[in-house]
Design a protein around this motif. Structure first.
Motif, PDB file in Angstrom:
ATOM      1  N   UNK A  30     -54.913  18.594 -28.738  1.00  0.00           N
ATOM      2  CA  UNK A  30     -55.315  19.689 -27.878  1.00  0.00           C
ATOM      3  C   UNK A  30     -55.046  19.401 -26.415  1.00  0.00           C
ATOM      4  N   UNK A  31     -55.970  19.827 -25.562  1.00  0.00           N
ATOM      5  CA  UNK A  31     -55.787  19.699 -24.119  1.00  0.00           C
ATOM      6  C   UNK A  31     -57.060  19.195 -23.456  1.00  0.00           C
ATOM      7  N   UNK A  32     -56.911  18.808 -22.202  1.00  0.00           N
ATOM      8  CA  UNK A  32     -58.063  18.447 -21.384  1.00  0.00           C
ATOM      9  C   UNK A  32     -58.523  19.690 -20.624  1.00  0.00           C
ATOM     10  N   UNK A  33     -59.540  19.533 -19.790  1.00  0.00           N
ATOM     11  CA  UNK A  33     -60.026  20.659 -19.007  1.00  0.00           C
ATOM     12  C   UNK A  33     -58.990  21.080 -17.969  1.00  0.00           C
ATOM     13  N   UNK A  34     -58.996  22.357 -17.628  1.00  0.00           N
ATOM     14  CA  UNK A  34     -58.084  22.898 -16.627  1.00  0.00           C
ATOM     15  C   UNK A  34     -58.891  23.585 -15.532  1.00  0.00           C
ATOM     16  N   UNK A  35     -58.238  23.807 -14.381  1.00  0.00           N
ATOM     17  CA  UNK A  35     -58.912  24.451 -13.261  1.00  0.00           C
ATOM     18  C   UNK A  35     -59.461  25.826 -13.659  1.00  0.00           C
ATOM     19  N   UNK A  36     -58.747  26.521 -14.522  1.00  0.00           N
ATOM     20  CA  UNK A  36     -59.199  27.851 -14.934  1.00  0.00           C
ATOM     21  C   UNK A  36     -60.532  27.793 -15.676  1.00  0.00           C
ATOM     22  N   UNK A  37     -60.837  26.660 -16.308  1.00  0.00           N
ATOM     23  CA  UNK A  37     -62.085  26.521 -17.049  1.00  0.00           C
ATOM     24  C   UNK A  37     -63.308  26.502 -16.134  1.00  0.00           C
ATOM     25  N   UNK A  38     -63.095  26.232 -14.839  1.00  0.00           N
ATOM     26  CA  UNK A  38     -64.211  26.139 -13.904  1.00  0.00           C
ATOM     27  C   UNK A  38     -64.708  27.496 -13.413  1.00  0.00           C
ATOM     28  N   UNK A  39     -63.943  28.540 -13.647  1.00  0.00           N
ATOM     29  CA  UNK A  39     -64.356  29.867 -13.182  1.00  0.00           C
ATOM     30  C   UNK A  39     -65.629  30.303 -13.892  1.00  0.00           C
ATOM     31  N   UNK A  40     -66.576  30.890 -13.167  1.00  0.00           N
ATOM     32  CA  UNK A  40     -67.836  31.314 -13.796  1.00  0.00           C
ATOM     33  C   UNK A  40     -67.642  32.246 -14.980  1.00  0.00           C
ATOM     34  N   UNK A  58     -65.044  32.203 -17.050  1.00  0.00           N
ATOM     35  CA  UNK A  58     -64.183  31.610 -18.067  1.00  0.00           C
ATOM     36  C   UNK A  58     -64.992  31.308 -19.329  1.00  0.00           C
ATOM     37  N   UNK A  59     -64.351  31.306 -20.492  1.00  0.00           N
ATOM     38  CA  UNK A  59     -65.046  30.932 -21.727  1.00  0.00           C
ATOM     39  C   UNK A  59     -65.575  29.507 -21.638  1.00  0.00           C
ATOM     40  N   UNK A  60     -66.686  29.241 -22.319  1.00  0.00           N
ATOM     41  CA  UNK A  60     -67.283  27.901 -22.324  1.00  0.00           C
ATOM     42  C   UNK A  60     -66.502  27.016 -23.280  1.00  0.00           C
ATOM     43  N   UNK A  61     -65.982  25.905 -22.750  1.00  0.00           N
ATOM     44  CA  UNK A  61     -65.155  25.005 -23.556  1.00  0.00           C
ATOM     45  C   UNK A  61     -65.658  23.572 -23.399  1.00  0.00           C
ATOM     46  N   UNK A  62     -65.195  22.702 -24.301  1.00  0.00           N
ATOM     47  CA  UNK A  62     -65.555  21.287 -24.244  1.00  0.00           C
ATOM     48  C   UNK A  62     -64.418  20.455 -24.809  1.00  0.00           C
ATOM     49  N   UNK A  63     -64.286  19.257 -24.258  1.00  0.00           N
ATOM     50  CA  UNK A  63     -63.391  18.240 -24.799  1.00  0.00           C
ATOM     51  C   UNK A  63     -64.286  17.169 -25.402  1.00  0.00           C
ATOM     52  N   UNK A  64     -64.004  16.741 -26.611  1.00  0.00           N
ATOM     53  CA  UNK A  64     -64.851  15.748 -27.271  1.00  0.00           C
ATOM     54  C   UNK A  64     -64.146  14.401 -27.351  1.00  0.00           C
ATOM     55  N   UNK A 103     -61.636  22.353 -27.257  1.00  0.00           N
ATOM     56  CA  UNK A 103     -60.232  22.570 -26.899  1.00  0.00           C
ATOM     57  C   UNK A 103     -59.419  21.278 -26.924  1.00  0.00           C
ATOM     58  N   UNK A 104     -60.089  20.118 -27.044  1.00  0.00           N
ATOM     59  CA  UNK A 104     -59.352  18.867 -27.036  1.00  0.00           C
ATOM     60  C   UNK A 104     -60.154  17.717 -27.602  1.00  0.00           C
ATOM     61  N   UNK A 105     -59.448  16.695 -28.061  1.00  0.00           N
ATOM     62  CA  UNK A 105     -60.038  15.442 -28.539  1.00  0.00           C
ATOM     63  C   UNK A 105     -59.376  14.310 -27.766  1.00  0.00           C
TER      64      UNK A 105
END
Length: 210
Positions: A51-61, A63-69, A99-101
């Motif tokens: 998958x992927x790591x966090x992106x700047x777009x994820x910080x928007x209020x 934006x969908x709630x995501x997590x990297x484990x 979204x990512x491991x």
């Protein structure tokens, strides 16, 4: 030299929490969560396993709630399921989509195993209040702890003159930061020098690690 010259531009702001990761009824165990900005994965060589790591777009209020484990969470809690990406799970009181491991051994900044976007509202807290935030940065080539201390001291003195109501009592201090981010197999040269800045009402502590 300016701050951008002293330290690499990629800065990390991080908060810390230990909510339960709930996969089903009765399957709820706490995990160490770093609420962190995406630049963490650039500075700490955070290449995901899947998958992927966090992106700047994820910080928007909005934006969908995501997590990297982390790798261990993926192995122990999800049974190394390759279909974990896109799965929605409950993290504390919030539902997040995986979204990512991360690769095995990655636990930046200190033994963390889940990463979510740090979302801070500038007007959410009164002046000189709010959560403690850690800020990390890489020293530029040729710079040292001493040069970092000298520059931050000068910046602190300038801000104290310009904004005495909020900055008069702030004092920057530099000390070694014990790095525990990438597991026992990590090479100290792999990540380099970090600066961790802790903001408090009356003091500013800057920790440098190698």
């Amino acid at each position: 030299a300016s701050c951008d010259e002293l330290m690499r531009f990629d800065w990390i702001s991080a908060g810390d929490a230990a909510p339960n990761l709930i996969l089903s009824k009765g399957d709820d165990h706490s995990v160490q969560v770093a609420e962190i900005t995406p630049s963490a994965f650039r500075v700490a060589d955070g290449t995901p396993l899947m998958g992927r790591v966090l992106m700047e777009a994820d910080e928007r209020p909005v934006a969908p709630s995501v997590a990297v484990i982390g790798y261990d969470v993926w192995r122990r809690r999800f049974g190394s399921d390759p279909a974990v990406l896109g799965r929605t799970v409950q993290l504390g009181t919030e539902h997040v989509t995986v979204v990512g491991v991360m690769r095995e051994g990655f636990a930046f900044p200190i033994a963390h195993d889940v990463w979510t976007p740090l979302r801070l509202a500038n007007d959410a807290h009164a002046p000189r209040s709010g959560p403690a935030i850690s800020v990390f940065g890489l020293l530029a080539p040729g710079e040292t702890v001493d040069t970092a201390q000298a520059e931050l001291t000068a910046i602190g003195q300038r801000l104290a003159r310009e904004q005495p109501a909020t900055h008069a009592q702030l004092r920057p201090h530099v000390a070694p930061y014990a790095r525990q981010d990438a597991g026992p197999s990590a090479d100290n040269d792999e990540i380099g020098m970090f600066a961790s800045i802790y903001f408090f009402a009356v003091a500013l502590l800057v920790l440098i690690c190698s």
